[in-house]
Design a protein around this motif. Structure first.
Motif, PDB file in Angstrom:
ATOM      1  N   LEU A   6       1.182  -2.590 -10.152  1.00  0.00           N
ATOM      2  CA  LEU A   6       1.167  -2.777  -8.695  1.00  0.00           C
ATOM      3  C   LEU A   6      -0.219  -3.156  -8.185  1.00  0.00           C
ATOM      4  CD1 LEU A   6       3.463   0.190  -7.602  1.00  0.00           C
ATOM      5  CD2 LEU A   6       3.964  -2.257  -7.394  1.00  0.00           C
ATOM      6  N   ASN A   7      -1.243  -2.523  -8.722  1.00  0.00           N
ATOM      7  CA  ASN A   7      -2.602  -2.854  -8.291  1.00  0.00           C
ATOM      8  C   ASN A   7      -2.985  -4.275  -8.693  1.00  0.00           C
ATOM      9  OD1 ASN A   7      -3.728  -0.600  -6.824  1.00  0.00           O
ATOM     10  ND2 ASN A   7      -3.544   0.556  -8.714  1.00  0.00           N
ATOM     11  N   GLN A   8      -2.593  -4.698  -9.879  1.00  0.00           N
ATOM     12  CA  GLN A   8      -2.871  -6.071 -10.293  1.00  0.00           C
ATOM     13  C   GLN A   8      -2.090  -7.066  -9.448  1.00  0.00           C
ATOM     14  OE1 GLN A   8      -2.170  -6.133 -14.544  1.00  0.00           O
ATOM     15  NE2 GLN A   8      -4.331  -5.725 -14.965  1.00  0.00           N
ATOM     16  N   ALA A   9      -0.841  -6.745  -9.139  1.00  0.00           N
ATOM     17  CA  ALA A   9      -0.024  -7.628  -8.301  1.00  0.00           C
ATOM     18  C   ALA A   9      -0.581  -7.733  -6.885  1.00  0.00           C
ATOM     19  CB  ALA A   9       1.419  -7.127  -8.255  1.00  0.00           C
ATOM     20  N   ASP A  10      -1.235  -6.676  -6.423  1.00  0.00           N
ATOM     21  CA  ASP A  10      -1.822  -6.651  -5.083  1.00  0.00           C
ATOM     22  C   ASP A  10      -3.201  -7.303  -5.060  1.00  0.00           C
ATOM     23  OD1 ASP A  10      -1.657  -6.014  -2.383  1.00  0.00           O
ATOM     24  OD2 ASP A  10      -2.703  -4.097  -2.655  1.00  0.00           O
ATOM     25  N   GLY A  11      -3.687  -7.734  -6.210  1.00  0.00           N
ATOM     26  CA  GLY A  11      -4.986  -8.404  -6.267  1.00  0.00           C
ATOM     27  C   GLY A  11      -6.170  -7.452  -6.290  1.00  0.00           C
ATOM     28  N   ASP A  44       0.820  -1.209   0.000  1.00  0.00           N
ATOM     29  CA  ASP A  44       0.000   0.000   0.000  1.00  0.00           C
ATOM     30  C   ASP A  44       0.857   1.265   0.000  1.00  0.00           C
ATOM     31  OD1 ASP A  44      -2.384  -1.364  -0.080  1.00  0.00           O
ATOM     32  OD2 ASP A  44      -2.662  -1.367   2.094  1.00  0.00           O
ATOM     33  N   VAL A  45       1.951   1.235   0.749  1.00  0.00           N
ATOM     34  CA  VAL A  45       2.831   2.404   0.788  1.00  0.00           C
ATOM     35  C   VAL A  45       3.431   2.654  -0.591  1.00  0.00           C
ATOM     36  CG1 VAL A  45       4.971   3.328   1.759  1.00  0.00           C
ATOM     37  CG2 VAL A  45       3.348   2.142   3.236  1.00  0.00           C
ATOM     38  N   LEU A  46       3.863   1.610  -1.261  1.00  0.00           N
ATOM     39  CA  LEU A  46       4.447   1.749  -2.596  1.00  0.00           C
ATOM     40  C   LEU A  46       3.416   2.279  -3.592  1.00  0.00           C
ATOM     41  CD1 LEU A  46       6.995   1.322  -4.260  1.00  0.00           C
ATOM     42  CD2 LEU A  46       6.237  -1.014  -4.701  1.00  0.00           C
ATOM     43  N   ILE A  47       2.206   1.763  -3.531  1.00  0.00           N
ATOM     44  CA  ILE A  47       1.142   2.251  -4.410  1.00  0.00           C
ATOM     45  C   ILE A  47       0.874   3.730  -4.143  1.00  0.00           C
ATOM     46  CG2 ILE A  47      -1.342   2.081  -4.905  1.00  0.00           C
ATOM     47  CD1 ILE A  47      -1.037  -0.976  -4.558  1.00  0.00           C
ATOM     48  N   ASN A  48       0.819   4.113  -2.873  1.00  0.00           N
ATOM     49  CA  ASN A  48       0.573   5.513  -2.537  1.00  0.00           C
ATOM     50  C   ASN A  48       1.708   6.429  -2.995  1.00  0.00           C
ATOM     51  OD1 ASN A  48      -1.952   5.054  -1.434  1.00  0.00           O
ATOM     52  ND2 ASN A  48      -1.129   4.706   0.614  1.00  0.00           N
TER      53      ASN A  48
END
Length: 117
Positions: free
Chosen positions: A58-63, A2-6
């Motif tokens: 990143l969002n796809q990798a995070d499900g 979440d931190v990386l996405i943000n």
């Protein structure tokens, strides 16, 4: 994750600010026919492209679900903006219609991102 996405969301917003800010600061010059694409506008568009692609991955990798149609439309709009800014970046004065199209498409991209649910 979440931190990386943000972090990438923040960088994406910085890219939008550079592109749209460059447009807004030259609106008076656009009216006079002396507006030009600044290096910051090109770098903002490139930042948007790189961080946008990274965010999708990143969002796809995070499900998390990703609206591929929305991402595709935003990508096409951004590629048009990037192509116009890249091709016309060395001109002393850009035609006001081309400059307006870049600003309008950037705004459309922001509206797609925020209003398309």
């Amino acid at each position: 994750m979440d931190v990386l996405i943000n972090v990438f969301v923040a960088l994406h917003i910085i890219g939008i600010a550079a592109l749209l800010g460059g447009f807004l600061t030259q609106m008076k010059a656009m009216g006079e026919g002396t507006a030009r694409f600044t290096p910051g506008m090109l770098h903002g568009a490139l930042t948007m492209l790189v961080t946008g692609v990274a965010l999708v991955g990143l969002n796809q990798a995070d499900g998390q679900p990703v609206n591929n149609l929305k991402v595709g439309v935003k990508l096409v709009v951004l590629v048009v903006v990037l192509a116009l800014v890249y091709v016309k970046r060395d001109e002393e004065a850009v035609d006001k219609r081309v400059f307006g199209v870049v600003g309008g498409l950037t705004l459309v991209n922001v509206l797609i991102a925020t209003l398309w649910t």
